[in-house]
Design an enzyme around this catalytic site. Structure first.
Site, PDB file in Angstrom:
ATOM      1  N   ASP A  35      30.237  21.704  37.924  1.00 47.30           N
ATOM      2  CA  ASP A  35      31.455  22.456  37.616  1.00 47.30           C
ATOM      3  C   ASP A  35      32.130  22.982  38.877  1.00 47.30           C
ATOM      4  O   ASP A  35      33.356  22.980  38.995  1.00 47.30           O
ATOM      5  CB  ASP A  35      31.124  23.652  36.716  1.00 47.30           C
ATOM      6  CG  ASP A  35      30.686  23.199  35.343  1.00 47.30           C
ATOM      7  OD1 ASP A  35      30.701  21.976  35.088  1.00 47.30           O
ATOM      8  OD2 ASP A  35      30.318  24.065  34.521  1.00 47.30           O
ATOM      9  N   LYS A 120      33.560  13.515   8.265  1.00 49.15           N
ATOM     10  CA  LYS A 120      34.835  14.153   7.957  1.00 49.15           C
ATOM     11  C   LYS A 120      34.807  15.552   8.558  1.00 49.15           C
ATOM     12  O   LYS A 120      34.154  16.454   8.062  1.00 49.15           O
ATOM     13  CB  LYS A 120      35.045  14.223   6.445  1.00 49.15           C
ATOM     14  CG  LYS A 120      36.431  14.700   6.088  1.00 49.15           C
ATOM     15  CD  LYS A 120      36.722  14.485   4.619  1.00 49.15           C
ATOM     16  CE  LYS A 120      38.157  14.866   4.313  1.00 49.15           C
ATOM     17  NZ  LYS A 120      38.476  16.262   4.640  1.00 49.15           N
ATOM     18  N   ARG A 141      49.980  18.416  10.565  1.00 51.03           N
ATOM     19  CA  ARG A 141      50.263  17.442   9.520  1.00 51.03           C
ATOM     20  C   ARG A 141      51.349  17.960   8.580  1.00 51.03           C
ATOM     21  O   ARG A 141      52.187  17.203   8.105  1.00 51.03           O
ATOM     22  CB  ARG A 141      48.985  17.157   8.742  1.00 51.03           C
ATOM     23  CG  ARG A 141      49.183  16.195   7.609  1.00 51.03           C
ATOM     24  CD  ARG A 141      47.862  15.772   7.000  1.00 51.03           C
ATOM     25  NE  ARG A 141      48.100  14.898   5.864  1.00 51.03           N
ATOM     26  CZ  ARG A 141      48.336  15.325   4.639  1.00 51.03           C
ATOM     27  NH1 ARG A 141      48.356  16.613   4.385  1.00 51.03           N
ATOM     28  NH2 ARG A 141      48.554  14.476   3.653  1.00 51.03           N
ATOM     29  N   LYS A 319      32.780  13.078  -0.197  1.00 50.46           N
ATOM     30  CA  LYS A 319      32.488  14.466   0.170  1.00 50.46           C
ATOM     31  C   LYS A 319      31.032  14.839  -0.098  1.00 50.46           C
ATOM     32  O   LYS A 319      30.399  14.332  -1.028  1.00 50.46           O
ATOM     33  CB  LYS A 319      33.395  15.413  -0.641  1.00 50.46           C
ATOM     34  CG  LYS A 319      34.875  15.208  -0.384  1.00 50.46           C
ATOM     35  CD  LYS A 319      35.321  15.903   0.862  1.00 50.46           C
ATOM     36  CE  LYS A 319      36.120  17.071   0.727  1.00 50.46           C
ATOM     37  NZ  LYS A 319      37.057  17.731   0.203  1.00 50.46           N
ATOM     38  N   CYS A 413      12.279  53.281  -2.818  1.00 53.34           N
ATOM     39  CA  CYS A 413      11.971  51.854  -2.747  1.00 53.34           C
ATOM     40  C   CYS A 413      11.872  51.284  -4.160  1.00 53.34           C
ATOM     41  O   CYS A 413      11.125  51.812  -4.982  1.00 53.34           O
ATOM     42  CB  CYS A 413      10.653  51.649  -1.998  1.00 53.34           C
ATOM     43  SG  CYS A 413      10.037  49.961  -2.096  1.00 53.34           S
TER      44      CYS A 413
HETATM   45  O1  D41 Z   1      37.634  13.779   9.842  1.00 61.18           O
HETATM   46  C1  D41 Z   1      38.651  13.879   9.175  1.00 61.18           C
HETATM   47  N1  D41 Z   1      39.016  15.045   8.715  1.00 61.18           N
HETATM   48  C2  D41 Z   1      39.469  12.672   8.860  1.00 61.18           C
HETATM   49  C3  D41 Z   1      40.677  12.842   8.237  1.00 61.18           C
HETATM   50  C4  D41 Z   1      39.058  11.370   9.220  1.00 61.18           C
HETATM   51  N2  D41 Z   1      37.867  11.172   9.867  1.00 61.18           N
HETATM   52  N3  D41 Z   1      39.828  10.305   8.929  1.00 61.18           N
HETATM   53  C5  D41 Z   1      41.018  10.459   8.292  1.00 61.18           C
HETATM   54  N4  D41 Z   1      41.763   9.373   8.029  1.00 61.18           N
HETATM   55  C6  D41 Z   1      42.928   9.496   7.423  1.00 61.18           C
HETATM   56  C7  D41 Z   1      43.722   8.266   7.137  1.00 61.18           C
HETATM   57  C8  D41 Z   1      42.876   7.216   6.500  1.00 61.18           C
HETATM   58  C9  D41 Z   1      44.884   8.559   6.243  1.00 61.18           C
HETATM   59  C10 D41 Z   1      44.240   7.725   8.447  1.00 61.18           C
HETATM   60  C11 D41 Z   1      41.491  11.761   7.928  1.00 61.18           C
HETATM   61  C12 D41 Z   1      42.760  11.823   7.287  1.00 61.18           C
HETATM   62  N5  D41 Z   1      43.457  10.675   7.053  1.00 61.18           N
HETATM   63  C13 D41 Z   1      43.397  13.049   6.865  1.00 61.18           C
HETATM   64  N6  D41 Z   1      43.148  14.272   7.325  1.00 61.18           N
HETATM   65  C14 D41 Z   1      43.934  15.141   6.679  1.00 61.18           C
HETATM   66  C15 D41 Z   1      44.684  14.461   5.787  1.00 61.18           C
HETATM   67  C16 D41 Z   1      44.365  13.147   5.901  1.00 61.18           C
END
Ligand code: D41
Length: 677
Positions: A35, A120, A141, A319, A413
């Site tokens: 660093d 995700k 977005r 999910k 208690c």
């Molecule tokens: O990691 C995410 N949150 C994530 C969001 C991801 N890994 N891929 C994503 N790919 C898309 C598309 C397929 C539409 C290009 C997304 C999102 N969309 C997304 N995040 C928020 C709305 C849509």
């Protein structure tokens, strides 16, 4: 002032070098230089830019922070809409997705379609636009069509390049990804906010989104934000590969950060395998994720599949079970832990969260309870992350019914009825029941029989738990009432070992006051304090009668410990247990109290301790000297007999030497203690 050509070249090469190392550090997570060297390069560049301000460009590495606050956010239009993602929550739903994809592509249902899988990320989706490699725009977005212009803020995120690396990038390139806050940074941010009495963020996602929505970029710059790219938007004046996986690889080459956890998988089996793998590792990742995103890898297929109502048919978010849910607080009860800590627990209307049905959630302690102001009847958000105990995150203020009351700590208690006390300045309230409290029994018993206490060989944790479970022992005195038959009735206890145990129980009856005191498990009365108490009072009865002021006269005992000792002996049940132990034959030699007749092998000797000791703390050493009748004072005078010195000593040692007082080191004092013990 004209700029010398050499300076121009130097500035250019410094910027290239800094960008290169910035990429290694923040994007590839593989720094090559320390660093301090990086800082040196930055300072050199800054110095040149200060001297020749005309050289400053917006994409210079020095220009991340420093911009003035903006008055309001501008709105920007996305040239290509930022699509949304459809969700699935089960394997069946995922298989249905795959079948639809295969059918549209006129492939068989078990076709090994290649999918790009990535976690995700739980953050905020943003778009970054690069013109001729320079970052020109960052946007949220928004509703997918229009978002907010957050260029000034994304520039402060170190994982976002101000300029692309290498060559061959399209003249116009828009990438999309997620800005998120790693867990460690989130925890630190909230800790700081709490210290300053400011509002804390509920979770890293809110913290990331909130940080991007700052008018002052200097505030955003202080937030530990990170960024992963997951797709591209508009591309002009250049070509990208025809597979999503290869595009990501290319983006990485240009200096954008892609998630190292991403993987190209094949068919439903490959997807399920990845889902399980990431799910297992979810808790050990540095950031929150809430599922896996799968994208059909071949762009040709993507085009064929197209969209339905703003969501691509070629991508899906699978999910994880939600980690946060809403539910009702039906009651608030108090649990007693092993050390007597009384913890508030919310009894909830059962709710499915984090993959299990949750009906209890911890409220940690009274401070937390009051800070969150959770009341019976409240609607709350509960969180269960991984294998962590479910907790109440916050209440939903708008849903509070009329007539609720703040929760108060019980005075007794809930397990044993002893008094509950909370010492000023401590978050935790505790039951004073000690040995008589069932909740604390097993742990207390384990402590009582441990090596430095009554030292009962062969009475291990497992056996204690069994004996407690079968109601054979409740308090330490019960141990001395056990018969070989009682013990032999426990699992995996042969008759012979039962007899051996009885023998060691009998042997333990002959003990010392100091061991006995330590074994009682009074909080903060460790070995050294027990020894001090024993030496100072000589007799158990005197300790039991001492008041808080008197106890503080004992070396090594401060106001908190004194009040704990006093509270322990004030409890009727504790006194009864002690009586029983003595009736059962537990015995020790009582000696004359030190405070009246200052006796012992070191009686009359005055010690001064200085410096850091290696083998024990100074308090411990002090207690040992005092246990042998010696006196420990704070400053060196003609009356001092010995100055004991450790590491990093100061003026006391010099003074002692000047006065001709005996100085001994740590080994020396250890020898002295040994000889006189
Ligand atoms: O990691 C995410 N949150 C994530 C969001 C991801 N890994 N891929 C994503 N790919 C898309 C598309 C397929 C539409 C290009 C997304 C999102 N969309 C997304 N995040 C928020 C709305 C849509």
């Amino acid at each position: 002032m004209t700029v010398p050509e050499a300076t121009r070249e130097k500035v250019t090469s410094l910027r290239e070098e800094i960008r290169f190392h910035n990429n290694l550090y923040h994007v590839l997570d593989a720094p090559e230089i320390p660093d301090i060297e990086y800082d040196r390069l930055m300072r050199e560049l800054q110095a040149l830019e200060t001297e020749y301000p005309q050289l400053i460009t917006p994409d210079s590495p020095t220009q991340r922070v420093g911009a003035e606050p903006i008055a309001a956010f501008g709105t920007v239009e996305h040239y290509l809409p930022m699509l949304s993602l459809n969700n699935v929550f089960s394997e069946q739903e995922f298989v249905d997705f795959h079948r639809r994809v295969a059918a549209r592509l006129e492939l068989s249902a078990d076709a090994d379609i290649a999918y790009m899988a990535d976690p995700k990320f739980d953050g905020a989706a943003v778009s970054l636009q690069f013109e001729n490699g320079k970052l020109v725009r960052g946007a949220t977005r928004g509703d997918g069509t229009r978002g907010e212009d957050i260029t000034h803020n994304v520039r402060t995120i170190e994982a976002v390049p101000l300029r692309l690396l290498g060559k061959g990038f399209p003249s116009m390139l828009e990438v999309r990804g997620e800005v998120f806050m790693p867990r460690a940074g989130f925890a630190k941010l909230n800790e700081r906010a709490r210290e300053k009495g400011e509002k804390t963020f509920v979770n890293p996602r809110n913290a990331a989104a909130g940080s991007l929505r700052q008018l002052d970029p200097r505030l955003t710059a202080e937030r530990p934000l990170d960024f992963y790219v997951y797709s591209v938007g508009i591309v002009e004046g250049g070509l990208l590969p025809d597979r999503h996986s290869e595009i990501l690889h290319q983006l990485q080459e240009w200096g954008l950060k892609v998630c190292p956890e991403r993987r190209l998988v094949s068919g439903v089996d490959g997807c399920m395998e990845y889902y399980a793998d990431i799910g297992n590792r979810r808790d050990s990742l540095d950031y929150d994720i809430d599922g896996v995103v799968y994208k059909v890898d071949r762009l040709e297929y993507q085009h064929e599949l197209g969209f339905i109502s703003r969501a691509p048919r070629w991508a899906i978010a699978y999910k994880f079970p939600a980690q946060e849910e809403m539910t009702l607080v039906e009651n608030i009860e108090f649990q007693v832990g092993r050390t007597g800590a009384v913890t508030p627990v919310a009894r909830l209307k059962p709710v499915f969260v984090g993959g299990v049905t949750v009906s209890n959630a911890t409220l940690h302690n009274m401070d937390e309870l009051h800070r969150k102001d959770v009341r019976i009847g409240d609607t709350v958000i509960v969180r269960r992350a991984g294998d962590v105990i479910p907790e109440v995150v916050q209440i939903i203020a708008g849903k509070r019914p009329k007539g609720t009351k703040p929760v108060r700590i019980p005075r007794k208690c809930p397990v044993c009825g002893s008094r509950v006390v909370r010492i000023d300045g401590e978050a935790v309230a505790r039951c004073t029941g000690g040995l008589s409290c069932a909740a604390q029994r097993s742990e207390s018993l384990k402590h009582f029989v441990s090596r430095k206490a009554l030292d009962i060989e062969g009475l291990g944790s497992k056996l204690i738990e069994q004996l407690v479970l079968h109601g054979r022992i409740k308090t330490p005195d019960d141990i001395y009432k056990l018969s070989a038959t009682d013990i032999a009735a426990m699992e995996r206890m042969a008759e012979k070992s039962a007899e051996n145990l009885i023998a060691s129980i009998t042997k333990s009856k002959q003990t010392t006051l100091s061991r006995f005191l330590y074994g009682l498990g009074i909080r903060d009365v460790g070995e050294a304090t027990a020894a001090s108490l024993a030496a100072y009072y000589g007799k158990l009865a005197s300790i039991m009668e001492a008041d808080v002021e008197d106890l503080q006269e004992v070396p090594d005992v401060g106001p908190i410990v004194a009040s704990r000792i006093q509270a322990f002996f004030a409890e009727k049940q504790n006194r009864k247990i002690i009586r029983e132990l003595i009736n059962d034959g537990v015995t020790w030699e009582e000696v004359a109290p030190q405070r009246t007749a200052n006796s012992g092998p070191l009686a009359g000797k005055i010690f001064v301790l200085t410096g850091t000791m290696r083998s024990m703390s100074r308090d411990e050493l002090k207690a040992r000297i005092q246990a042998l009748g010696g006196k420990v004072t704070g400053s060196v005078s003609m009356k001092t007999d010995f100055v004991v010195y450790g590491d990093k000593t100061g003026s006391k040692l010099t003074k002692a030497q000047n006065l001709g007082i005996a100085v001994i080191d740590e080994d020396g004092v250890n020898k002295l203690l040994l000889i006189n013990n």
